[in-house]
Design a protein around this motif. Sequence first.
Motif, PDB file in Angstrom:
ATOM      1  N   ASP A  10      37.443   8.810  32.341  1.00  0.00           N
ATOM      2  CA  ASP A  10      38.282   7.860  31.413  1.00  0.00           C
ATOM      3  C   ASP A  10      38.312   8.469  30.063  1.00  0.00           C
ATOM      4  N   GLN A  12      40.168   7.628  27.688  1.00  0.00           N
ATOM      5  CA  GLN A  12      40.460   6.549  26.685  1.00  0.00           C
ATOM      6  C   GLN A  12      39.245   6.273  25.750  1.00  0.00           C
ATOM      7  N   HIS A  13      37.964   6.519  26.528  1.00  0.00           N
ATOM      8  CA  HIS A  13      37.066   6.001  25.847  1.00  0.00           C
ATOM      9  C   HIS A  13      35.843   7.147  25.921  1.00  0.00           C
ATOM     10  N   CYS A  14      36.421   8.373  25.768  1.00  0.00           N
ATOM     11  CA  CYS A  14      35.643   9.569  25.711  1.00  0.00           C
ATOM     12  C   CYS A  14      35.222   9.904  24.197  1.00  0.00           C
ATOM     13  N   ILE A  15      34.320   9.719  23.725  1.00  0.00           N
ATOM     14  CA  ILE A  15      34.122  10.040  22.103  1.00  0.00           C
ATOM     15  C   ILE A  15      33.704  11.283  22.002  1.00  0.00           C
ATOM     16  N   CYS A  17      31.185  13.405  22.738  1.00  0.00           N
ATOM     17  CA  CYS A  17      29.935  13.581  22.244  1.00  0.00           C
ATOM     18  C   CYS A  17      29.193  14.820  22.867  1.00  0.00           C
ATOM     19  N   THR A  19      27.525  15.326  25.318  1.00  0.00           N
ATOM     20  CA  THR A  19      26.462  14.889  25.918  1.00  0.00           C
ATOM     21  C   THR A  19      26.355  15.288  27.437  1.00  0.00           C
ATOM     22  N   VAL A 141      27.400  13.169  35.050  1.00  0.00           N
ATOM     23  CA  VAL A 141      27.953  11.769  35.156  1.00  0.00           C
ATOM     24  C   VAL A 141      26.939  11.036  35.009  1.00  0.00           C
ATOM     25  N   ASP A 142      25.827  11.244  35.227  1.00  0.00           N
ATOM     26  CA  ASP A 142      24.514  10.179  34.750  1.00  0.00           C
ATOM     27  C   ASP A 142      24.073  10.402  33.285  1.00  0.00           C
ATOM     28  N   ALA A 143      24.632  11.375  32.650  1.00  0.00           N
ATOM     29  CA  ALA A 143      24.422  11.554  31.193  1.00  0.00           C
ATOM     30  C   ALA A 143      25.284  10.911  30.405  1.00  0.00           C
ATOM     31  N   CYS A 144      26.699  10.460  30.742  1.00  0.00           N
ATOM     32  CA  CYS A 144      27.688  10.107  29.962  1.00  0.00           C
ATOM     33  C   CYS A 144      27.464   8.924  29.095  1.00  0.00           C
ATOM     34  N   ILE A 145      27.283   8.810  27.935  1.00  0.00           N
ATOM     35  CA  ILE A 145      26.794   7.459  27.271  1.00  0.00           C
ATOM     36  C   ILE A 145      27.809   6.723  27.074  1.00  0.00           C
ATOM     37  N   MET A 146      29.092   7.054  27.391  1.00  0.00           N
ATOM     38  CA  MET A 146      30.157   6.014  27.309  1.00  0.00           C
ATOM     39  C   MET A 146      30.628   5.552  28.844  1.00  0.00           C
ATOM     40  N   ARG A 147      29.947   6.118  29.907  1.00  0.00           N
ATOM     41  CA  ARG A 147      30.175   5.892  31.191  1.00  0.00           C
ATOM     42  C   ARG A 147      31.661   6.135  31.464  1.00  0.00           C
ATOM     43  N   VAL A 148      32.221   7.341  31.098  1.00  0.00           N
ATOM     44  CA  VAL A 148      33.568   7.621  31.572  1.00  0.00           C
ATOM     45  C   VAL A 148      33.835   8.642  32.543  1.00  0.00           C
TER      46      VAL A 148
END
Lengths: 190, 799, 274
Positions: A10, A12-15, A17, A19, A141-148
């Motif tokens: 996603d 749109q909401h990837c910052i 980061c 991570t 996948v488990d790392a993404c802090i924005m859950r994208v």
Amino acid sequence: MTKQYGFYVDQQHCIGCFTCQIACKDKNDLADGVRWRRVHEFHGGDTILENDVYRSNVFAYWLSMACNHCENPKCAINCPTGAMYKREEDGIVLVDQDKCIGCGYCVWSCPYEVPQLSGNTVTKCNFCVDLQSQGKNPACVDACIMRVLEYGPIDELRQKYGDVAQVKGLPDASITKPSLVITPHRKAIE
Amino acid sequence: MGNVTEAKKGATVSRRSFLKWSAALAGSAALVGCMPVSSGGSAEPAVAQAGERHLNAEILPTICWHNCGGRCQIKGQVKDGVLLSITTDNEGPDTPDNLQARACLKGRAQRQRLYHPDRLKYPVKRVGERGEGKWERISWEEALDTTASELKRIIDQYGNESVHYIYASGVGGAFNQSYMGGPTGRLLNCLGGYLSFYGNYSQANYMYAIPYMFGSPYGGSSPTTFPDAKLIVMFGDNPACTRVGGLNSTYYLKLAKQNGVKIIVIDPRFSDTASTFADQWIPIRPTTDSALVAALAYIMLTEGLHDQAFLDKYCVGFDDAHLPEGVPAGNSYKSYVMGDSDGQPKTPEWASSITGIPVDTIKQLAREIAGVKPVFFIQGRGMQRHANGEFQALSVPILAFMTGNVGILGSNPGLYEGFTPVRMGSYPAGANPVEAKISFFMFTDAIEKGGNHTKESSGLQGADRLPHGIKFIWNYGGNALVNQHSDTGRTTALLKDTSKCEFILGIDNFMTPSMEYSDIILPDITQFEQEDIVTRALGQGLALYGRKLVEPMYECKGVYEICLELAKRLGVQDKFDEGKTQEQYLREAVAVAQEAQPDFPSFEEFREKGIYKTKPSKIVAYEAFIKDPIANPLPTPSGKIEIFSKTLYDMNRPDEIPAVPKYIEVKEGPRSPLREKYPLQCIGHHSKRRVHSTFDNLPWMEEAEPQRLWMNPQDAAARGIKDGDLVKVYNDRGTVKVKVKITPRLIPGVCSLPQGAWYTPDANGVDIRGCINTLTTWEPTKLAWGNPQHTNLVQVEKA
Amino acid sequence: MKDLPLILFTLCMQAAIGAVLWAALIRLKDKEAPAFKTNTLVALILSAVGILASLVHLGKPLLAMTSLFNLFSSWLSREILFSGGFFVLLAISWWLERSEKAESARNTLAWLASLVGLVAVFAMGQLYMQTVIPAWQSANTLVDFYATTLILGAVVLFVTAGKEREKLPRLDLAVLAIVFVQIAFVPGYLTGMAAMAGAGQESAALLAGSYGLMTILRWLFMLGGIFLFVLSRTDKFAKQAGILYTAVGILLIGAFIGRFLLYVSGIPIGIGII
Ligand SMILES: Nc1nc2c(c(=O)[nH]1)N[C@H]1C(S)=C(S)[C@@H](COP(=O)(O)OP(=O)(O)OC[C@H]3O[C@@H](n4cnc5c(=O)[nH]c(N)nc54)[C@H](O)[C@@H]3O)O[C@H]1N2
Ligand SMILES: Nc1nc2c(c(=O)[nH]1)N[C@H]1C(S)=C(S)[C@@H](COP(=O)(O)OP(=O)(O)OC[C@H]3O[C@@H](n4cnc5c(=O)[nH]c(N)nc54)[C@H](O)[C@@H]3O)O[C@H]1N2
Ligand code: SF4
Ligand code: SF4
Ligand code: SF4
Ligand code: SF4
Ligand code: SF4
Ligand SMILES: [Mo]
């Protein structure tokens, strides 16, 4: 092929980061310069000072990308040794390190800059098949802090999120048919 | 619209660091006995190669404890005493109301920090001049003996107020604590106390000024209420880099967006927050936010968009009719805005010429914020880290008052987010008998001025004068002695003079630029070599237990052991040592938590799982006060919101310290004559790849985001500079050589050198790593004695 | 120069293949033509050098043989197969030549080697055309490879013929024509790439920009070399080997620069540059 696994992002909401990139590097113990998942920054537009005020149409967005385990993996098609291969059961594209002779042809064949020479062979994202076989999610996948980030059978992902696999800044998806679904950032599509 | 381009990073991890890190990897591989890759019988080779090194590893919860605005759980995968890799909180369903405390890139890179080949390995003492970089390995005995005798000598000779436990934010445990308390605090208290500080680098100007308005510096609405707003207006705030951990603000911005909340970001940079979340980016010249706010107020007033009833009921000094008694008309905020007092109405045209924001944009913004409700006004810390930071900070809330955006769900009066902390005990540092406190930022002044550091000259509190200035510095878990403080050139020159500050003790994991100015350095263990507890997150309450992952490396020792050994040598063992182990202290801390939170698990369970979370709650700033201002007055002199502060007024320095949040032009601002020589405003944003200077030395971080000066293409073209060029950034205080990132993501006339890079002077004193503090000034802010580290004028040219 | 092994491999192989091909062609026309023994030997050495150079480019040279495993879909496998095949056939044919045995088999072998060589050049071209590098994807790659084969082949043949070279037909004129064909493709190639967005454009920009001077030099060298080559075949200079050697030297430099440019201008379509 029974199934084809792929990634969803996603955008749109990837910052941006990084991570996911670092989690992958740490999990796979990758050396400097080798990134199996990479976070790309894109920007465009201008920000200018005109008549003493600022005008801007700048945009920027990120794309986190690993191997797309393509339906038409040019990397594997072109690999002379068969070291790069596509698994029957889930379409995951893997490199057999024992077979790889480091000719680098896959590097020239992948439009996504995925295979990378490291030492005397080429390496790339292996979809964390080890974790998957233990019923766990890939590290990124488990790392993404924005859950994208998500993964799964690509037809399921497409059903859920549509079938965009190409946004501004990415190569033509028809070249390799990536197993990738993107919800684009608003500026990443026209 | 221009083309889209990828910002190529020119991945430049130096060969030196590459060699170092590969050595470290080899090292950790050797430790595990070569990490055998078993092909598992008939397993497909490529699958076997996928990394079964984690199989059968023990997974232990641990913590990330640096000062990044949050705390996250990380988990170590440990086999045969070696940390193989790091994962994060992955328990539970991970739903928006019960999020996993996922770590950011830095937390995930901690292995590279733990096994970094440059770790400090054994005690050393300085043998050359201070700062010369000549060290000799010594035994712990000698290190502790020397430190003890120097500490005693200096206390005897100059008194306890000459011993400064300097600002340091690198260690944030319940037991190990570098920020004032912890074993260091206890030891020094046992010895009769030490010179402490008030304020901090993060928010000195804000925290000093905001209480004049609200009576307290804290109390914003929580990020869990972002989705309840209609509009979020962010001033100089970049949570996408500064508050990223899994339970922190950024994630709630996503929830807000998904809820259709509109987001406006006001920032000279098109930050990651702006690019990801903002519907509108309003670029602004640094230090000019108060001018923008005044013009917004002007539009609202002239167009009758403001909420007069709110201002009348809850505020003091918005207009002349509501000034405190005895204050003549013409002193209210409204009279400032309308130009009654100074003849200059704060029209959008006026503000436009200062801020660089087009008149139309100002008008549109005023109408927009007055037209919807609730509006969540929020500011970051960046906009107040300026020479006029106090009034920058005070101006943002005005917008909330004028639009009645206080006390209702989804609103926030421009304050930092509030949150519900998990209550947790901490190591008992005891009380400090010394009352004198310097401003955290004035320690160099206190060294330099010796006995002339006073209340008037330097903002000393609790005493009129420091008799001898600072003679001993205890620097534990901090890099503010040199790197994070202003004007590294001037600071290091001062520290070189051993007749001023006579002894400096350094305790860290790395030879940082600050450690270089120690007399003795003691190598500390990291959080992974011991046990501790941390709390803090803005979304949900969070407490984390960190297990020991590996045995202390090399000769490293923890700070408690150091303090205990010094206590023995200084004859205060009986006072210092309660005969308790680290675990006992942690048990006591947990007991406090259990008392405060009935559902807090047992110590054993907490230690096993490593995590305790509370359900997210929605905090609405000043809700009680708005509901009933009589029953719940603010702790201000009037009990109301003081837009006009009589206390500030009585200071009688209206040009520097106005009683209402006026726009104050700064010496190194956009209209300064100095711009002829140094035309660019240089800020130094906080980047995602570091926590201040921590993590600067990790190759993985440099690969993710190399240290670069941000610069607009217009400015670059005028100087013939291309992307990736090496440039010289300089002013009268110093010169930095760094590569440049040319990007439309910040405005012309401004450049930004991400703060935290390690000051690395070459033979000519030119910093070749890109430490922004080579360019910053010691001159404190007028009211708060705080740091103006984003206010700098510089010139940039091709190196 | 990280591409040196590949530059050497392609140039040496193509030169060897060209030399053998020309020799076979000449013999086809003229049964009395010289034996070209040295030519065969030099071609053999060149292909050996080429193959060795290509090994250097591998991460694991010892496993080079495994690169034959994917003939089913990889042009690289095919390139190796045909290059290796060419070498083997050539080796046999050299051995036969040396022992002056089996004349007819020798001829057949020379032809076989030439054909396999031509297929090898085709595979080489396809290999580059199948990448995601626009600068290589165009038919120009094939044109360039075959042209190089014929030009360098002629050069080898002339140099190795020694005194006998005067009996050789006017290959110089053929080569001149080939260079003109090659040059005729260049504008289309460059403008074609320049018209592409992204990587193609960047390649064109490189060739016209940072490497503009080299691009020009390359063709100056090629033309200059050919000019001298033709000159060396005129009656006036036919006896002066020096001119021929100069011509050959200049042509080699031109060909080398050409190949160098091929590699440095090879920008893959990738992320951000499409
Ligand atoms: N120009 C400019 N300067 C700034 C800022 C700015 O925006 N611009 N920001 C300011 C702000 S907001 C702050 S909070 C300060 C922060 O300034 P500091 O508090 O100095 O923070 P760090 O630079 O992270 O330094 C922390 C140190 O602790 C060490 N450390 C980490 N873990 C351990 C441990 O386990 N044991 C020991 N002994 N040491 C450890 C690290 O190696 C590092 O040297 O900087 C300020 N300086
Ligand atoms: N990754 C990471 N996270 C961190 C930290 C870190 O070092 N690294 N540090 C932590 C700490 S201790 C702190 S105090 C906070 C710091 O957080 P902040 O102080 O908020 O961070 P900054 O990047 O200094 O500033 C935030 C934004 O303000 C903008 N800005 C600068 N000047 C002005 C101005 O005059 N007006 C306006 N409108 N905008 C301006 C900058 O461009 C930047 O985008 O972050 C915390 N989080
Ligand atoms: S992304 Fe590249 S490496 Fe991965 S399967 Fe597709 S072509 Fe191959
Ligand atoms: S480098 Fe390895 S994986 Fe890639 S094409 Fe060559 S042999 Fe195959
Ligand atoms: S799936 Fe595994 S290997 Fe692939 S990018 Fe994610 S973490 Fe890396
Ligand atoms: S971790 Fe998630 S948000 Fe961060 S860069 Fe990767 S995909 Fe984007
Ligand atoms: S957000 Fe902060 S506490 Fe969490 S992992 Fe990152 S640096 Fe560590
Ligand atoms: Mo801070």
